[in-house]
Scaffold this active site. Structure first.
Site, mmCIF file in Angstrom:
data_model
loop_
_atom_site.group_PDB
_atom_site.id
_atom_site.type_symbol
_atom_site.label_atom_id
_atom_site.label_comp_id
_atom_site.label_asym_id
_atom_site.label_seq_id
_atom_site.Cartn_x
_atom_site.Cartn_y
_atom_site.Cartn_z
ATOM 1 N N ARG A 46 21.099 -22.183 -12.937
ATOM 2 C CA ARG A 46 22.125 -21.141 -12.772
ATOM 3 C C ARG A 46 21.905 -20.453 -11.422
ATOM 4 N NH1 ARG A 46 20.892 -16.540 -14.710
ATOM 5 N NH2 ARG A 46 20.336 -17.250 -16.802
ATOM 6 N N ASP A 170 42.231 -15.424 0.251
ATOM 7 C CA ASP A 170 42.332 -16.642 -0.556
ATOM 8 C C ASP A 170 42.920 -17.721 0.361
ATOM 9 O OD1 ASP A 170 43.168 -18.738 -2.230
ATOM 10 O OD2 ASP A 170 43.534 -17.398 -3.925
#
Ligand SMILES: *Cc1c(COP(=O)(O)O)cnc(C)c1O
Length: 377
Positions: A46, A170
């Site tokens: 992780r 974005d």
């Protein structure tokens, strides 16, 4: 290093242990420690995984940043970036932002006490007027989906800097092949890597890149703390896709230009949106801040019924959500990707019922044009 070279040599170039020219898929969750706390840089997947790390280095290099982060979806990447904000903060966003971004901001962040204002970010004055004492960030999508409006990244960056705001872009539609927002002053770049970065409609993934080291530390803390990481198989698929990003983006754009030229003169088409058109309201800006106009076009055929009729007759344009893959995809935003935006808001934005969006693929343009012709008849 130039762009197409960077796509091949920008990340971890080969496996340091075996020389394998394709980054191995490290399908592993944990790593042997030589002694307590003594390891080779990886403790738990992780926190860090070599395959994911190679992808993160590649996207950081491509976006001209210092650190990249890979997530299980574009929305997970966007969510992680929003976790840099706190209760009481306010954020300004592009008004025709991706539907999922609108949804997380209005239905998740607002519940956590983070307020938002949506403005037409092509108008700098509108952004300026929306700044409140508690505003912390500006979030811009450019070009937008589905109207392909273009925001001036450098100008918004100056505004954000003058007010001490975090500036997030974005970059899904342009990709780093055509546009590098960090080089124009953005602080964070986001991708739905599901789209062009992957390019083959076979992975859902998200990426974030920062230039600033401290911001990189903060985002890594959030990535590790919230855990929405990308698995090694999907990280590998993204790297495989990225090697041909340049070739694909050139091919998407060449086909998009041909389709636009054809649709422009077609009597069944009322309006057409493409930043590469000289008549597009931000055409000059698009030319200045990006190296290409991309492969997404949208056009209005006048009504929901006409849109349905046309789409039913097509052979090579697949009716599907998503975009940015090798195959041409077609959608009706009002009833698909943007259905989560309320009807009256869609009307305000210009996302009409007859608006059709095409993600132009890399098929032979003659086939695409013939298909459009027979369906529009
Ligand atoms: C698809 C998309 C997203 C969301 O990404 P997912 O990978 O679907 O979670 C965000 N922004 C834009 C511009 C998109 O097109």
């Amino acid at each position: 290093m130039r762009r197409k070279t960077k796509l091949i040599h920008g990340g971890m170039p080969f496996d340091p242990h075996t020389g394998a020219v394709s980054v191995p898929i490290y399908q592993v969750s944990t790593y042997k420690q030589e002694d307590i706390g003594v390891h080779k840089g990886y403790e738990y997947s992780r926190t860090g995984n070599p395959t994911r790390h190679a992808l993160e280095q590649s996207i950081a290099a491509l976006e001209e940043g210092t650190r990249g982060f890979a997530f299980g979806s574009g929305m997970a990447a966007i969510h992680a970036v929003f976790m840099l904000l706190h209760a009481g903060d306010h954020i300004i966003l592009t008004d025709d932002v991706y539907g999922g971004t609108y949804r997380i901001v209005t239905r998740v962040l607002n519940g956590l006490g983070i307020a938002s204002t949506f403005v037409d970010t092509t108008d700098l004055a509108e952004i300026d007027q929306a700044v409140l004492p508690n505003t912390k960030a500006i979030f811009v999508e450019t070009p937008t989906n589905p109207l392909l409006k273009v925001t001036d990244i450098a100008a918004v960056s100056s505004l954000a800097k003058s007010k001490g705001l975090l500036f997030i872009v974005d970059n899904t539609f342009s990709t780093p092949y055509w546009q590098t927002p960090l080089a124009l002053g953005a602080d964070i770049v986001l991708h739905s890597a599901t789209k062009y970065i992957d390019g083959h409609s076979d992975v859902v993934a998200g990426l974030a890149v920062v230039g600033d080291e401290k911001l990189g530390e903060e985002l890594h803390f959030i990535q590790n703390a919230t855990g929405g990481v990308l698995g090694p198989q999907d990280a590998w698929l993204l790297m495989r896709g990225m090697k041909t990003l340049g070739l694909r983006m050139e091919a998407h754009e060449a086909n998009a230009r041909e389709l636009v030229a054809y649709l422009l003169d077609h009597p069944a088409v009322q309006t057409i949106h493409y930043p590469g058109l000289a008549g597009h309201p931000q055409h000059e800006l698009a030319k200045k801040q990006a190296r290409g106009f991309g492969g997404i076009i949208s056009f209005d055929v006048g009504s929901a019924e006409k849109a349905s009729d046309m789409i039913r007759k097509l052979n090579y344009f697949t009716l599907a959500e998503s975009l940015g893959a090798v195959e041409s995809l077609i959608s009706v935003p009002a009833r698909m990707t943007h259905a989560s935006i309320p009807q009256e808001r869609r009307a305000q934005l210009g996302i009409t019922d007859g608006l059709i969006r095409v993600s132009v693929g890399i098929e032979d343009s003659e086939d695409l044009l013939e298909d459009l012709e027979q369906s529009l008849k």
